[in-house]
Write a protein that holds these residues in place. Sequence first.
Motif, mmCIF file in Angstrom:
data_model
loop_
_atom_site.group_PDB
_atom_site.id
_atom_site.type_symbol
_atom_site.label_atom_id
_atom_site.label_comp_id
_atom_site.label_asym_id
_atom_site.label_seq_id
_atom_site.Cartn_x
_atom_site.Cartn_y
_atom_site.Cartn_z
ATOM 1 N N ALA A 90 18.095 0.088 39.676
ATOM 2 C CA ALA A 90 18.369 -0.879 38.612
ATOM 3 C C ALA A 90 17.855 -2.266 38.981
ATOM 4 N N ARG A 91 17.991 -2.653 40.238
ATOM 5 C CA ARG A 91 17.469 -3.964 40.668
ATOM 6 C C ARG A 91 15.952 -4.038 40.487
ATOM 7 N N GLN A 92 15.290 -2.963 40.859
ATOM 8 C CA GLN A 92 13.829 -2.928 40.701
ATOM 9 C C GLN A 92 13.431 -2.951 39.219
ATOM 10 N N LEU A 93 14.134 -2.150 38.429
ATOM 11 C CA LEU A 93 13.836 -2.131 36.990
ATOM 12 C C LEU A 93 14.160 -3.468 36.332
ATOM 13 N N LEU A 94 15.241 -4.089 36.760
ATOM 14 C CA LEU A 94 15.634 -5.380 36.192
ATOM 15 C C LEU A 94 14.542 -6.423 36.417
ATOM 16 N N HIS A 131 15.107 3.900 26.796
ATOM 17 C CA HIS A 131 15.027 5.244 27.378
ATOM 18 C C HIS A 131 15.164 5.176 28.901
ATOM 19 N N ARG A 132 14.490 4.230 29.537
ATOM 20 C CA ARG A 132 14.585 4.070 30.994
ATOM 21 C C ARG A 132 16.022 3.774 31.434
ATOM 22 N N VAL A 133 16.671 2.872 30.719
ATOM 23 C CA VAL A 133 18.046 2.502 31.076
ATOM 24 C C VAL A 133 18.981 3.683 30.856
ATOM 25 N N ASP A 134 18.803 4.404 29.738
ATOM 26 C CA ASP A 134 19.637 5.586 29.478
ATOM 27 C C ASP A 134 19.468 6.630 30.582
#
Length: 140
Positions: A90-94, A131-134
Amino acid sequence: MTTEEPIDDIWGGDSDDEPCASADIAKLRRIHNKQGYLDGISRAKESTLQSGFDSGYPEGAQLAIEVGKILGGLQLLASLPAQDPRSEAARQLLSRAKVELHISRVLSWRYFNEDLTLPQDGHRLIVQWKHRVDQLYNSI
């Protein structure tokens, strides 16, 4: 001039034969024509701008809410304890989401139809990020 004579031209008059008066009338005509043109353009821009704002604001606000939910969801997952594998992901995606979901990218022309409305299937970039977050939420 009597009241029965029609007024054909507001610029015409008895002094048309005088060269000085003719030049003054031509100058006055140019000034009035230009001012009338500018007034017309200004009014058209104002009415078009307002109607565009009125129709686009709710759609833009909805996009902002959706981006906020994506970033908020990633922030929540990033705050999980370090031993949770979703936290680092999540940190990387954020970090990527903050760049990719910047307002200048979200409002890019490429995500809208020719009439500047969203396609039926939604905003492609936002749909991808949802979609990525889900997927990250559901990967326990």
